[in-house]
Design a protein around this motif. Structure first.
Motif, short mmCIF file in Angstrom:
data_model
loop_
_atom_site.label_atom_id
_atom_site.label_comp_id
_atom_site.label_asym_id
_atom_site.label_seq_id
_atom_site.Cartn_x
_atom_site.Cartn_y
_atom_site.Cartn_z
N VAL A 26 -11.93 -17.43 -34.20
CA VAL A 26 -11.70 -18.82 -33.80
C VAL A 26 -10.27 -19.01 -33.34
N GLU A 27 -9.33 -18.44 -34.06
CA GLU A 27 -7.93 -18.59 -33.66
C GLU A 27 -7.68 -17.91 -32.32
N ARG A 28 -8.25 -16.75 -32.12
CA ARG A 28 -8.07 -16.05 -30.86
C ARG A 28 -8.64 -16.88 -29.70
N LEU A 29 -9.81 -17.45 -29.90
CA LEU A 29 -10.42 -18.26 -28.85
C LEU A 29 -9.54 -19.47 -28.53
N ARG A 30 -9.03 -20.13 -29.55
CA ARG A 30 -8.16 -21.28 -29.34
C ARG A 30 -6.86 -20.86 -28.64
N GLN A 31 -6.31 -19.75 -29.10
CA GLN A 31 -5.07 -19.26 -28.49
C GLN A 31 -5.28 -18.89 -27.02
N ASP A 32 -6.39 -18.24 -26.72
CA ASP A 32 -6.66 -17.82 -25.35
C ASP A 32 -6.89 -19.02 -24.43
N ALA A 33 -7.58 -20.05 -24.94
CA ALA A 33 -7.76 -21.27 -24.14
C ALA A 33 -6.42 -21.94 -23.88
N GLU A 34 -5.59 -22.00 -24.92
CA GLU A 34 -4.27 -22.62 -24.76
C GLU A 34 -3.38 -21.80 -23.83
N ALA A 35 -3.51 -20.46 -23.89
CA ALA A 35 -2.69 -19.61 -23.01
C ALA A 35 -2.99 -19.87 -21.54
N ILE A 36 -4.24 -20.19 -21.22
CA ILE A 36 -4.59 -20.55 -19.84
C ILE A 36 -3.95 -21.88 -19.47
N HIS A 37 -4.05 -22.85 -20.38
CA HIS A 37 -3.45 -24.17 -20.12
C HIS A 37 -1.94 -24.08 -19.92
N VAL A 38 -1.29 -23.22 -20.71
CA VAL A 38 0.17 -23.09 -20.64
C VAL A 38 0.62 -22.59 -19.27
N LEU A 39 -0.25 -21.89 -18.55
CA LEU A 39 0.10 -21.44 -17.20
C LEU A 39 0.32 -22.61 -16.25
N GLY A 40 -0.13 -23.80 -16.66
CA GLY A 40 -0.04 -24.96 -15.80
C GLY A 40 -1.38 -25.48 -15.35
N ILE A 41 -2.45 -24.90 -15.89
CA ILE A 41 -3.81 -25.29 -15.51
C ILE A 41 -4.21 -26.51 -16.33
N SER A 42 -4.66 -27.56 -15.66
CA SER A 42 -4.81 -28.87 -16.30
C SER A 42 -5.84 -28.87 -17.43
#
Length: 383
Positions: A26-42
């Protein structure tokens, strides 16, 4: 922008009782979703289905940069090129029924349609169209600036017009002598499905795939420029300070690409396909016969190989998985299902950072890492 998670997962303890070496699924999934957002993806939404059928959902970012509303975990998005797998499945079903052959030429079904500038439909087979080895150029219109988007977003083309635009250019290579992604090939496949069945390809997809699987969240939108609710707005980054809401548009190839879906439906479709619920054993094996993609696409899909409307990619934990990503109108989606069809994942991003090759590659890498982690994970899902 806040990170939201619709379904939380319980970490599994190590069999020895020792502390886990890394984050829980669960933490990995949350982290990976956030890592995409951090790139600047809305906005980002992810759904993973585990072997026991339990689902994990994570979201990150916002669905609307003006209002800040959260990303819906069940939001619709444009399916784009993932619909090529739908088209390929119908073609292989027709082959199984003896209604066409993969060795049939384009001219056999569409005489004279591909005859220009060295493009020769009498030498191109259905298999080559499915596998992007036909050499027929990829000639779909597109936009590269905000001005072009506003000028072209409601333009409507018929499939014959799109083919004529493409074959006004010389072929990329002789049929069967190379690999190059060609949307035009799938425009032709849609026309061949209609010729073989008497029905538009979208109707055959609905009758043969969507209804039997209960995929009521996957819809052909025709020339509608909108999406059903709920959905995140789709954004395109054209350059610094030039991020445009491109949700309102008609897909250029509306006959083949005007599909919307959800992460739930896309997961179910891919699992059913790889589980053999849509194709006989021989046709599924044909679909999984792959060739290497070209050097340009290898940058996006390292080690990737293309079958008949299906992409094979390596897993970091060993073996390979099957997928077909799609990108159109601000929506970029990656997906994957293991070879045994027991674990699947879909990530939909509601922004395309297409202004530089570096941004495109960074977005692709981050989403590919999420899919890889999800398919290699253990312990996903809650009751």
């Amino acid at each position: 922008m806040a990170l939201g998670v619709a379904t939380l997962l319980t970490a599994c303890a190590a069999t020895t009782g020792a502390k886990p070496a890394g984050p829980s699924p669960v933490e990995r999934l949350r982290q990976d979703a956030e890592a995409i957002h951090v790139l600047g993806i809305s906005g980002v939404q992810v759904r993973v289905i585990a072997p026991d059928g339990r689902q994990s959902v994570a979201t990150s970012g916002t669905a609307d940069l003006d209002t800040g509303r959260p990303v819906p975990s069940n939001g619709y998005f444009r399916m784009a090129s993932t619909s090529k797998t739908l088209v390929a499945t119908v073609v292989l079903q027709l082959e199984a029924e003896g209604r066409l052959s993969l060795h049939d030429t384009v001219d056999h079904w569409l005489p004279g349609v591909v005859q220009s500038k060295g493009n020769d439909g009498s030498r191109v087979t259905i298999r080559q169209l499915l596998q992007h080895t036909s050499g027929i150029p990829d000639g779909l219109p597109g936009y590269t600036t905000p001005k072009e988007y506003y000028q072209q977003r409601h333009d409507v083309y018929g499939p014959e017009q799109l083919v004529a635009r493409a074959v006004a250019h010389a072929p990329d290579f002789p049929p069967g002598k190379g690999w190059a992604y060609s949307n035009t090939g799938y425009v032709l496949l849609g026309l061949i499905i209609q010729k073989a069945t008497g029905h538009p390809a979208h109707q055959e997809i609905e009758d043969r795939i969507l209804r039997p699987l209960g995929l009521d969240q996957t819809r052909w939108m025709g020339t509608s420029p909108t999406l059903p609710q709920p959905h995140a707005q789709g954004y395109q980054l054209f350059g610094p300070g030039s991020r445009v809401d491109v949700t309102d548009q008609i897909p250029v190839d509306h006959e083949s690409l005007s599909w919307v879906t959800t992460t739930r439906d896309e997961n179910v479709f891919l699992r059913a396909l790889l589980a053999g619920r849509l194709l006989p054993t021989r046709q599924l094996a044909e679909m999984k016969q792959t060739v290497p993609v070209n050097a340009e696409v290898q940058q996006l899909w390292p080690g990737g190989r293309y079958g008949l409307g299906l992409v094979e990619r390596p897993l970091s934990c060993g073996g390979t998985y099957w997928s077909h990503e799609g990108g159109d109108g601000g929506y970029i989606t990656l997906n994957g299902v293991t070879n045994d069809a027991r674990r699947s994942a879909v990530v939909s991003m509601s922004e395309a950072r297409g202004d530089t090759p570096e941004h495109i590659l960074d977005q692709e890498k981050a989403a590919s890492s999420l899919i890889d982690h999800a398919l290699c994970a253990e312990g996903h899902g809650t009751p």
